[in-house]
Structures are given as C-alpha cells and as structure tokens.
Design a protein around this motif. Structure first.
Motif, PDB file in Angstrom:
ATOM      1  N   ARG A   1      -1.128   0.312  -7.388  1.00  0.00           N
ATOM      2  CA  ARG A   1      -1.968   0.625  -6.223  1.00  0.00           C
ATOM      3  C   ARG A   1      -3.447   0.539  -6.552  1.00  0.00           C
ATOM      4  O   ARG A   1      -4.274   0.466  -5.661  1.00  0.00           O
ATOM      5  N   GLU A   2      -3.785   0.545  -7.840  1.00  0.00           N
ATOM      6  CA  GLU A   2      -5.179   0.360  -8.266  1.00  0.00           C
ATOM      7  C   GLU A   2      -5.631  -1.078  -8.087  1.00  0.00           C
ATOM      8  O   GLU A   2      -6.820  -1.367  -8.159  1.00  0.00           O
TER       9      GLU A   2
ATOM     10  N   PRO B   1       0.824  -1.212   0.000  1.00  0.00           N
ATOM     11  CA  PRO B   1       0.000   0.000   0.000  1.00  0.00           C
ATOM     12  C   PRO B   1       0.860   1.265   0.000  1.00  0.00           C
ATOM     13  O   PRO B   1       2.040   1.234   0.378  1.00  0.00           O
ATOM     14  N   GLU B   2       0.265   2.356  -0.380  1.00  0.00           N
ATOM     15  CA  GLU B   2       0.973   3.624  -0.537  1.00  0.00           C
ATOM     16  C   GLU B   2       1.761   4.022   0.716  1.00  0.00           C
ATOM     17  O   GLU B   2       2.872   4.529   0.621  1.00  0.00           O
TER      18      GLU B   2
END
Length: 92
Positions: free
Chosen positions: A48-49, A10-11
């Motif tokens: 991340r999509e 994740p970011e």
C-alpha cells in the motif's frame, strides 16, 4: 531485465480479520474471500506504500516487522506469486 514490480488494490478494496494466526481477507472487487497466513497480510500492507519489487518489499517488511531469518527474497517472491494467482496483487 528489471525485476517485476507489484501493486495491490487500495486499502478499502480489502477487508481483513485476524483469526488464530491466519487472516481472512475479503477482496471486494472480486467478491472473493481468501484465508492467508503470514507474511501475506504484511506483504499486502507494505504494498500500500506503493509499487515494489521483491527486494524493495523485503526491505519494507524488515523495517516494520521482526521476521525470522528464513524470510528472504525467495519466500517473499513465492508469496507474491501466490497473491498474484489469487488476484490480490498484480504486476505494475
């Protein structure tokens, strides 16, 4: 056989600072800092999509960025291999 699908952390697991055409990435889970060139940061952002194979990922990148014509499946696959070896992406 289906093409492998890739995912990224994740970011919040990755801090990125752009610097003179390169990006400095700090991967918090491993405590490792990486220096990468385009399209590596763009690939990480596109992942991340959600999980994607090379073709899906290339379509996402082409929809977002104005890449030169030589960026194709083989370039994206090579960058994914490098990112996988660095521990920044993994197969889903």
């Amino acid at each position: 056989m289906a093409a492998p699908r890739y995912i990224a952390d994740p970011e919040g697991a990755l801090a990125c600072v752009a610097l003179d055409g390169l990006s400095i990435l700090f991967h918090a889970p491993s405590g490792t800092t990486h220096i990468v060139a385009p399209p590596a940061p763009e690939i990480l952002a596109a992942l991340r999509e959600g999980p994607a194979d090379v073709a899906e990922l290339l379509a996402r990148l082409q929809a977002r960025y104005d890449f030169e014509d030589e960026i194709g499946n083989d370039v994206v696959a090579a960058r994914l291999d490098e990112l996988e070896q660095a521990g920044l992406v993994r197969r889903a």
